[in-house]
Enzyme design. Structure first.
Site, PDB file in Angstrom:
ATOM      1  CD  GLU A   1      34.698  45.284  32.016  1.00 13.06           C
ATOM      2  OE1 GLU A   1      33.806  44.876  32.763  1.00 13.06           O
ATOM      3  OE2 GLU A   1      35.907  45.301  32.325  1.00 13.06           O
TER       4      GLU A   1
ATOM      5  CB  CYS B   1      35.601  45.368  40.722  1.00 10.26           C
ATOM      6  SG  CYS B   1      34.597  45.575  39.241  1.00 10.26           S
TER       7      CYS B   1
END
Length: 636
Positions: free
Chosen positions: A308, A401
């Site tokens: 990421e 999230c």
């Protein structure tokens, strides 16, 4: 002005301390009917209310009951940081309660706050994963355990809850946890048992805000300790978790995008509160490096699905762009802190781009489905991996999230729109509503971003002269401001048009931003889009979707840059959008052979059948049917 005056709110995630070195301070804003009012209404009536049920289904609330000793069973969830989904939802709900009373929502918040308090251990520690799965083991896996990351989101929820309701219940929990952390963590020689940092920065900026809320300077010092210990090998020296280079020495953003941005938001908070010139210089340097070499057209950040992370300079892929929704949110949070610290308009330019594109694409128009990653292309015949890395909208995620993160930003959006200083009022983002700072109140009517006319009316003003500062967006090629008998067309003061005068109630200012659609090219070092253009109009990036182009997919589409772009408003489409229509053609490509390459002089014919291309705002893609999409369009 609209018939009903929107309620002004000065409550938000950043409340500067009395000794802050910030150039600007957040102003109170009330958002009236229009683009963002509609998105926030969906957030208030669809997204936030579904939170408790989703947290129940996913097991987050069950884990808190287990930790509190009021339920039986086993821990549910795949990660040690699932508590943060609860805390981010609580923060979103608190900001929503600050907008308007809601007995049902207040009841849910009260129930979950009590549950969090019951789950806390006597010394202040709270993390259901380690309490339930690891037998009470603490701080033995700072690299992956995310105990401090969870604490940070709890603190931010508590600050929001205190500001919105004046209740100390959750704030007491947060302070008790922060005091526990302060008793455990410290530099060598401090007498504290652990010199360490969390693998996911977050607690740092939360501690600064807790200091601002309580006046307790220990929290500010603890935040500074954590920020300065990154980059010293405490987590193995990896760029992934911001441990390769100290913030003060770094020359480029790197590693996991969200972690980097949360850390830099904290560094900016510290520079704001302490006047640390070295931290400010580092933040300015790193923001410049990010925006010039590692930011997608949509404002999205993160080139790699693997880890990421940001990737290399100018490594900005399309179909493999990660552009996590949380990274867009973190970018907005950091850029707002930079705007307040420096007073410069460029930070709000990036906020606008990210808000309307990279961020807003992360939630569906109905507020019930989400994107974790936000690619700039989905190919014909795309095989979706599903899960958190899906290019299809999803009801919830195993790592959830992003959804509550979107909820909390939308619920506190008015905080990011305007500021004040000793000279007057600065309007960063344009919405119908009210802007107020000190003795100044300015009303606004606009259909932005569909229309570039922004009509401002001074409603309250002191007798002394003051300055109304209007941000002229970086993308805007032409603008005009009419103020009384004067007309201004430039120049600007680094992106601000400043109108200084003695004002009277009822004075009007009209800002007209030219919204002609435009074709955008990328820096030639961005290999992924060389020979391509993108369509933009105002702050909105547009894209093609397969559903609008019958007769084939999008991989064989070419745009004709010699033909003019046309604008067509479609109230019937995607909740009402303005589309951009372009001329193009569908290439006649050869049938697939045994090898997808050929000599350069044997390239396929570039002619083909004419086709009308309909480009919709990027934020609205993936709301009709699964299919192909692309932002960057080949020209040959």
């Amino acid at each position: 002005m609209p018939r009903t005056r929107p309620a002004l709110s000065s409550t938000g995630p950043v409340r500067l301390g009395p000794d802050s070195r910030a150039a600007l301070r957040p102003a109170a804003v009330g958002i009236g009917p229009g683009f963002w009012h509609a998105r926030r209404a969906t957030n208030a009536h669809a997204s936030i209310p579904q939170g408790p049920a989703l947290l129940e289904t996913a097991g987050n609330l069950h884990n808190l009951r287990l930790a509190a000793g009021t339920a039986a069973g086993v821990f549910q969830g795949a990660y040690p940081f699932v508590d943060t989904d609860v805390y981010k939802w609580l923060e979103a709900a608190a900001w929503q309660l600050a907008q308007a009373p809601d007995d049902d929502l207040a009841g849910e918040v009260g129930r979950i706050v009590a549950l969090v308090a019951d789950a806390q251990q006597p010394d202040g520690y709270l993390n259901t994963w380690f309490q339930l799965v690891k037998g009470g083991e603490r701080y033995q896996d700072l690299r992956w355990g995310h105990e401090l990351y969870c604490a940070g989101h709890l603190i931010q929820a508590a600050v929001a809850h205190h500001r919105a309701t004046a209740s100390d219940e959750l704030l007491d929990v947060a302070r008790k946890f922060a005091d526990h952390i302060d008793s455990v963590f410290g530099p060598p020689g401090s007498g504290k048992p652990i010199d360490g940092i969390d693998g996911h920065p977050e607690v740092e900026t939360a501690l600064v805000e807790l200091h601002r809320e309580t006046g307790e300077r220990r929290y500010l010092h603890l935040a500074a300790y954590f920020v300065d210990r990154y980059g010293h090998g405490l987590l193995g020296g990896e760029a992934y978790c911001q441990d390769r280079v100290p913030v003060r020495e770094a020359t480029d953003v790197e590693g996991h995008a969200v972690r980097q941005l949360y850390l830099l938001a904290a560094a900016t908070d510290l520079a704001t509160e302490t006047g640390d010139a070295e931290l400010r210089s580092a933040a300015e340097r790193l923001w410049h490096a990010m925006t010039t070499t590692k930011t997608h057209l949509t404002g999205g950040l993160g080139a790699h699905h693997d880890e990421e992370d940001f990737g290399d300079p100018y490594e900005l892929p399309n179909e493999r762009a990660y552009c996590e929704t949380c990274a867009a949110i973190a970018s907005i949070q950091w850029s707002w802190r930079m705007a307040l610290l420096t007073g410069e308009a460029r930070y709000s330019d990036l906020i606008e781009r990210t808000l309307y594109n990279g961020f807003l694409a992360g939630v569906s128009l109905d507020g019930e489905r989400w994107l974790y990653v936000n690619p700039l292309q989905v190919r014909d015949g795309h095989t979706d991996p599903g899960g958190d890395q899906s290019a299809r909208r999803t009801r919830w995620f195993r790592c959830a999230c992003c959804p509550p993160n979107v909820m909390r930003l939308l619920a506190s959006l008015e905080h990011y729109l305007a500021s004040g200083d000793d000279n007057g009022l600065q309007i960063h983002q344009y919405v119908t509503g009210l802007y107020t700072s000190d003795q100044v109140t300015v009303g606004c009517e606009t259909d932005y971003p569909w229309n570039g006319t922004i009509a401002l009316t001074v409603e309250e003003t002191p007798a002394d002269p003051w300055t109304l500062s209007l941000r002229i967006p970086q993308w805007c090629r032409e603008f005009r401001v009419r103020c009384g008998e004067k007309t201004y067309e430039g120049p600007t003061d680094d992106g601000w048009l400043r109108l200084h005068r003695t004002w009277a109630s009822g004075d009007k200012v009209v800002l007209e931003l030219a919204l002609e659609p435009r074709l955008t090219t990328a820096d030639p070092r961005v290999d992924a889009v060389r020979g391509c253009v993108a369509i933009e109009r105002g702050p909105l990036v547009h894209c093609l979707e397969g559903v609008d182009h019958s007769g084939g997919g999008l991989d064989d589409i070419v745009v004709d840059t010699t033909r003019p772009l046309a604008v067509k408003h479609r109230p019937d489409l995607l909740g009402g959008v303005t589309t951009v229509v372009a001329a193009g053609r569908r290439r006649h490509l050869p049938e697939a052979g045994w090898w997808p390459y050929s000599a350069a002089d044997e390239s396929p014919q570039q002619d083909g059948e004419p086709v009308e291309l309909t480009a919709v705002p990027y934020y609205a893609w993936a709301n009709r049917e699964d299919g192909s999409m692309r932002v960057w369009l080949p020209t040959s």
